[in-house]
Design an enzyme around this catalytic site. Structure first.
Site, PDB file in Angstrom:
ATOM      1  N   HIS A 166       0.809  -1.222   0.000  1.00 25.93           N
ATOM      2  CA  HIS A 166       0.000   0.000   0.000  1.00 25.93           C
ATOM      3  C   HIS A 166       0.841   1.272   0.000  1.00 25.93           C
ATOM      4  O   HIS A 166       0.310   2.362  -0.169  1.00 25.93           O
ATOM      5  CB  HIS A 166      -0.948   0.000   1.202  1.00 25.93           C
ATOM      6  CG  HIS A 166      -2.046  -1.017   1.059  1.00 25.93           C
ATOM      7  ND1 HIS A 166      -3.306  -0.676   0.635  1.00 25.93           N
ATOM      8  CD2 HIS A 166      -2.056  -2.351   1.248  1.00 25.93           C
ATOM      9  CE1 HIS A 166      -4.049  -1.773   0.581  1.00 25.93           C
ATOM     10  NE2 HIS A 166      -3.311  -2.812   0.953  1.00 25.93           N
ATOM     11  N   ASP A 382       3.486   9.635  -1.067  1.00 24.28           N
ATOM     12  CA  ASP A 382       2.284   8.921  -0.636  1.00 24.28           C
ATOM     13  C   ASP A 382       2.018   7.777  -1.613  1.00 24.28           C
ATOM     14  O   ASP A 382       2.026   8.000  -2.831  1.00 24.28           O
ATOM     15  CB  ASP A 382       1.087   9.895  -0.644  1.00 24.28           C
ATOM     16  CG  ASP A 382       0.048   9.546   0.408  1.00 24.28           C
ATOM     17  OD1 ASP A 382      -0.003   8.388   0.812  1.00 24.28           O
ATOM     18  OD2 ASP A 382      -0.703  10.463   0.820  1.00 24.28           O
TER      19      ASP A 382
HETATM   20  C1  GDG Z   1      -1.943   4.105   3.281  1.00 28.25           C
HETATM   21  C2  GDG Z   1      -0.966   4.765   2.314  1.00 28.25           C
HETATM   22  C3  GDG Z   1      -2.690   4.585   0.537  1.00 28.25           C
HETATM   23  C4  GDG Z   1      -8.767  10.376   7.558  1.00 28.25           C
HETATM   24  N1  GDG Z   1      -9.117  11.141   8.580  1.00 28.25           N
HETATM   25  C5  GDG Z   1     -10.281  10.670   9.037  1.00 28.25           C
HETATM   26  C6  GDG Z   1     -10.649   9.587   8.277  1.00 28.25           C
HETATM   27  N2  GDG Z   1      -9.683   9.416   7.351  1.00 28.25           N
HETATM   28  C7  GDG Z   1      -9.674   8.364   6.321  1.00 28.25           C
HETATM   29  C8  GDG Z   1      -9.816   8.942   4.955  1.00 28.25           C
HETATM   30  C9  GDG Z   1      -9.127   7.896   4.102  1.00 28.25           C
HETATM   31  C10 GDG Z   1      -8.081   7.296   5.032  1.00 28.25           C
HETATM   32  O1  GDG Z   1      -8.425   7.703   6.344  1.00 28.25           O
HETATM   33  C11 GDG Z   1      -6.681   7.793   4.745  1.00 28.25           C
HETATM   34  O2  GDG Z   1      -6.202   7.120   3.637  1.00 28.25           O
HETATM   35  P1  GDG Z   1      -4.963   7.614   2.760  1.00 28.25           P
HETATM   36  O3  GDG Z   1      -4.901   6.819   1.533  1.00 28.25           O
HETATM   37  O4  GDG Z   1      -5.143   9.040   2.460  1.00 28.25           O
HETATM   38  O5  GDG Z   1      -3.663   7.479   3.672  1.00 28.25           O
HETATM   39  P2  GDG Z   1      -2.922   6.392   4.666  1.00 28.25           P
HETATM   40  O6  GDG Z   1      -3.668   6.218   5.919  1.00 28.25           O
HETATM   41  O7  GDG Z   1      -1.533   6.894   4.844  1.00 28.25           O
HETATM   42  O8  GDG Z   1      -2.898   4.991   3.907  1.00 28.25           O
HETATM   43  C12 GDG Z   1      -1.736   5.514   1.261  1.00 28.25           C
HETATM   44  C13 GDG Z   1      -3.538   3.802   1.514  1.00 28.25           C
HETATM   45  O9  GDG Z   1      -2.728   3.155   2.483  1.00 28.25           O
HETATM   46  C14 GDG Z   1      -4.379   2.757   0.795  1.00 28.25           C
HETATM   47  O10 GDG Z   1      -3.603   1.858   0.073  1.00 28.25           O
HETATM   48  O11 GDG Z   1      -3.549   5.375  -0.271  1.00 28.25           O
HETATM   49  O12 GDG Z   1      -0.842   6.092   0.336  1.00 28.25           O
HETATM   50  O13 GDG Z   1      -0.088   5.638   3.015  1.00 28.25           O
HETATM   51  O14 GDG Z   1     -10.007   6.904   3.703  1.00 28.25           O
HETATM   52  O15 GDG Z   1     -11.152   9.109   4.672  1.00 28.25           O
HETATM   53  N3  GDG Z   1     -11.798   8.914   8.470  1.00 28.25           N
HETATM   54  C15 GDG Z   1     -12.606   9.340   9.486  1.00 28.25           C
HETATM   55  N4  GDG Z   1     -12.269  10.362  10.274  1.00 28.25           N
HETATM   56  C16 GDG Z   1     -11.149  11.046  10.112  1.00 28.25           C
HETATM   57  O16 GDG Z   1     -10.855  11.974  10.857  1.00 28.25           O
HETATM   58  N5  GDG Z   1     -13.764   8.707   9.686  1.00 28.25           N
END
Ligand code: GDG
Length: 733
Positions: A166, A382
């Site tokens: 990921h 990212d």
């Molecule tokens: C890893 C990789 C890759 C965020 N704040 C809140 C909240 N979120 C949710 C968002 C989103 C998720 O968390 C964050 O996902 P990301 O993809 O942006 O980032 P990582 O956590 O670093 O994830 C990344 C991912 O894995 C998938 O393969 O994209 O690059 O680093 O879904 O909506 N959700 C809630 N409250 C919050 O305050 N409910």
């Protein structure tokens, strides 16, 4: 494929203790959503950590939790405080996470943490091995479990293993820093299919495989002994419909139903109609580029003063890994920057940055996505970034502008966003201005294009595409093995051999009777091989011919004293036992002075490569060169040599790490046929490993036993996996 099981660091539920009752709360994250459909549909089990320190659990509590998870078709892997410290916070988050995100200066290389990483990966693998049966598939997730694929495959080769990373896979120059780099690659190569978010991560991975192990890679397939491993990119999606529906529901709410946050947002816009909101959401992680983003926002307010009092940045930073030092320092830096910017540009009724250091309920998230005019997503690195996709999906009327870092995997799919360099303040400040002044029609058209893509390739499609490829990988593996000599095929082959009266046996040399050496002159036969050949040739019914691309002097020297025929230089020369060398076809070498300079030029430009001159061919060897450069130059050389081909009736042959130019009209197939010369052989067998041997496999009669060494596509009727297998087979004859 029978069942599909999932292995990930965390299970898709968290444990909730309320009123002295323990329950499970389903996770709503992207991975949980995508996987649930898969593991339910295929009747598998999800294997992972329940998320609590097992030292804090009594034995009864642990069994209660296990039972709760079991009901949800999950198997718990319990981690104690030390495991969490060294495996999770240690090697996973203090070594791999920073290194794979190019924060090399943050990466710790600690032997104790590595040892624990191996131990805990084995725990996960053991839990999987308890559940998984032959014929099942397992899908392993992410950087915490890089060793699990090999740990499963080595114990249960008949289980198909998929792995998805990921986070980014870094370039070789960064990856090579890791003291355990080979172990990590080996761990991943236990999978039959390895998935990345983008093609860039995939090619970095190939480059590491090539440079660290020198394995053959064709297109996106890695060939190792008796296995083929496929790597591909699968950009992860979101549950698009869920975001659209939730955004629609938020838009329909009456004033009294709105959350406190939503009412505050409404009030902000009511104060003045030209007010705008910019949104920033991430875990508080140094990879997310938060300080740079804040500085760029300050630069924007400085450069475009007309937007002061009118534009607010809402920054949601979700607490993350706050036990790790770098995260604590980051928190301090962010707190200070927010304070400074609010101090510099704020007033009684204007706060430039609304900063929330916490997580919010899903509905609030949707309210933020729906209300903000611009999303500012600027990680310095990212893997994908799902927030960008969620923002776009939630824009039900297609307005809004996404500003996106080119360093996020998602930028590859979202070309219509304003793409910025996350460390370039000026570029970011100007993009914020461009976003805030973008005409509505342009916003709508950009958003519509992006929406179409993220709707089509949502998280369910992502998961099902991966599974589809996993099934193909499984089928490919069985195709690969289809021609393998099984014990029953071998028995028939040996029965026929024993009954035959006159046998012709053709044996290629390099890659068949002996393994490749960096220097071709070092590949002389060892005692074992001499004994095999002696044993074969002692049998009067056998006519054994070594048929090779090698020059005649070398083979004559190496096999002197053996009762073997020799066919050399791919069929130019032949010498039967006790005979003299004769030329099988009239060829000349008067083309060499024209071709040699071209090759020499490649030797000069490709360190480690060299030319071998045979009587009627010139060979460019690049086995000792840096693998990628060698392959690249080989393609260039072929291209340049093409200009000489028709002028001189030449042929280019691609062997194993060699490019050979020789006179046309001769090959091992023609030579073998000429040798057989309608003699009444009742058993013909030919073994060879590369492209030049395919001529022989094609020309020999259908009843011949043609055997390819290696698992790549072949005209031969059978395959064996290695030189050792060839020797074992010949020893039985
Ligand atoms: C890893 C990789 C890759 C965020 N704040 C809140 C909240 N979120 C949710 C968002 C989103 C998720 O968390 C964050 O996902 P990301 O993809 O942006 O980032 P990582 O956590 O670093 O994830 C990344 C991912 O894995 C998938 O393969 O994209 O690059 O680093 O879904 O909506 N959700 C809630 N409250 C919050 O305050 N409910």
């Amino acid at each position: 494929m029978q069942k599909i099981h999932i292995v990930s660091n965390r299970l898709p539920f968290s444990i909730k203790e309320e009123d002295e009752k323990t329950t499970l709360e389903a996770s709503v994250g992207g991975l949980a959503t995508g996987m649930k459909s898969i593991y339910k549909e295929y009747g598998g089990t999800w294997i992972g950590w329940p998320g609590v320190d097992s030292d804090s659990l009594s034995a009864e509590k642990e069994s209660e939790i296990d039972a709760l998870f079991k009901r949800e078709k999950c198997a718990s892997v319990h981690l104690n405080a030390e495991d969490i410290e060294l495996f999770y916070e240690g090697f996973s988050n203090r070594t791999i996470w920073p290194l794979f995100h190019y924060f090399t200066q943050y990466a710790d290389f600690n032997q104790e943490a590595w040892d624990k990483y191996v131990e805990v990966n084995q725990k996960f693998a053991d839990a999987a091995l308890e559940t998984v049966e032959d014929g099942d598939a397992v899908w392993v997730h992410d950087y915490q479990l890089l060793l699990v694929p090999e740990m499963i495959k080595s114990k249960k080769p008949n289980v198909t293993v998929g792995f998805f990373l990921h986070i980014p896979f870094p370039s070789f120059e960064v990856f090579r820093i890791l003291p355990w780099r080979k172990e990590i690659i080996q761990g991943m190569l236990g999978a039959d299919l390895i998935g990345f978010h983008t093609y860039d991560y995939e090619r970095h991975f190939f480059s590491c495989v090539r440079r660290l192990f020198g394995y053959e890679i064709s297109f996106n397939q890695i060939h190792i002994d008796d296995r083929i491993i496929i790597a591909d990119s699968f950009p992860m999606g979101i549950d698009y419909d869920k975001f659209v529906k939730s955004a629609q529901a938020v838009a329909m709410k009456g004033v009294s139903e709105k959350s406190e946050l939503h009412q505050e947002l409404d009030k902000y816009f009511l104060a003045s109609p030209d007010r705008k909101l910019i949104l920033s959401i991430d875990r508080l992680d140094y990879t997310k580029g938060i300080p740079n983003r804040l500085k760029a926002f300050a630069r924007f307010l400085e450069k475009y003063p007309e937007f002061r009092q009118k534009v607010t940045l809402i920054m949601l930073a979700v607490p993350s890994r706050d036990q790790v030092d770098h995260y604590q320092l980051l928190k301090k830096e962010v707190d200070e920057l927010v304070g400074q910017i609010n101090g510099d540009y704020g007033s009684i009724n204007y706060t430039p940055i609304w900063y929330f250091y916490r997580s919010m309920p899903f509905d609030n998230l949707i309210e933020l996505y729906s209300s903000c005019d611009v999303a500012l997503i600027t990680p310095v690195r990212d893997g994908m970034n799902l927030v960008a996709k969620e923002y776009v999906a939630s824009r039900i009327n297609n307005t809004g502008v996404l500003i996106l870092s080119e360093m996020a995997g998602v930028a590859k799919e979202m070309g219509e966003a304003l793409i910025i360099n996350p460390v370039d303040d000026e570029n970011m400040a100007d993009s914020i201005h461009q976003a805030l002044t973008m005409p509505i029609e342009e916003q709508k058209s950009r958003t519509a294009f992006m929406k179409e893509r993220i709707q089509r390739y949502d998280v369910f499609k992502w998961a099902s595409e991966f599974i589809k490829s996993l099934k193909k990988a499984e089928a490919k593996q069985s195709d690969f093995l289809a021609k393998m000599i099984t014990p029953s095929i071998e028995k028939t082959m040996l029965d026929k051999y024993n009954k035959a009266e006159k046998r012709a046996i053709f044996l290629d040399y390099d890659g068949t009777l002996t393994s490749f050496k960096k220097n071709p002159q070092d590949a002389m036969p060892n005692e074992e091989l001499h004994n095999i050949i002696k044993n074969l040739t002692d049998n009067e019914k056998n006519i054994v011919t070594i048929i090779s691309g090698r020059d005649r002097y070398t083979l004559e020297k190496w096999f002197s004293g053996h009762r073997v025929n020799l066919i050399c230089e791919h069929g130019v020369w032949m010498k039967v036992v006790d005979g003299t060398w004769e030329m099988l076809s009239t060829v000349n070498n008067n083309w060499m002075p024209n071709v040699r300079p071209t090759m020499e030029n490649f030797v000069d430009r490709t360190p480690g490569s060299f030319i071998e001159e045979k009587n009627y061919s010139l060979v460019w060897h690049f086995r000792k060169s840096e693998p990628e450069q060698g392959e690249l130059r080989a393609n260039e050389l072929k291209d340049e040599l093409n200009t000489h081909l028709s002028n001189h009736n030449l042929e280019i042959m691609e062997g194993n790490k060699v490019i050979e130019v020789k006179s046309g009209g001769i090959n091992k197939g023609i030579a073998a046929l000429q040798f057989l010369n309608n003699e009444p052989y009742d058993y013909i067998m030919a073994l060879g490993d590369d492209w030049t041997d395919e001529f022989m496999f094609r020309e020999l009669p259908e009843e011949a036993y043609t055997i390819k060494v290696g698992l790549t596509h072949t005209k031969a009727s059978y395959k064996v996996e290695s030189v050792a297998a060839v020797r074992a087979l010949l020893s039985k004859m």
